[in-house]
Enzyme design. Structure first.
Site: not given
Length: 90
Positions: A18, A36
């Site tokens: 990320r 996520n």
């Protein structure tokens, strides 16, 4: 402007993916977010110009040195949000 909804599967959690996507978004002037998902994948919403998004997606497909990308699902979606930056959602 184009908005993409991206699901990245493989080894993409607990490897900084990320943050990697956020770094690349800043590099290419792409806005949106990454988070996520409970199935181990990462969901990304990205908005930008076509050339910038193409470069962004190309880098996402490679990933960072700790990730292993197995599959990417990319869909162009209707622009529903106006993002000011690229953030990480928890």
């Amino acid at each position: 402007m184009i908005q993409l909804h991206i699901i990245v599967s493989g080894k993409v959690q607990s490897v900084g993916y990320r943050y990697f996507s956020q770094m690349k978004a800043v590099q290419y002037g792409v806005t949106g977010w990454a988070k996520n998902l409970s199935d181990g994948s990462v969901e990304i919403m990205a908005k930008g110009e076509k050339d910038d998004l193409d470069a962004f997606v190309a880098d996402l497909k490679v990933g960072n040195p700790f990730s292993k990308i197995e599959h990417m699902e990319i869909k162009e979606v209707e622009e529903t949000e106006d993002f000011h930056s690229f953030t990480i959602k928890y």
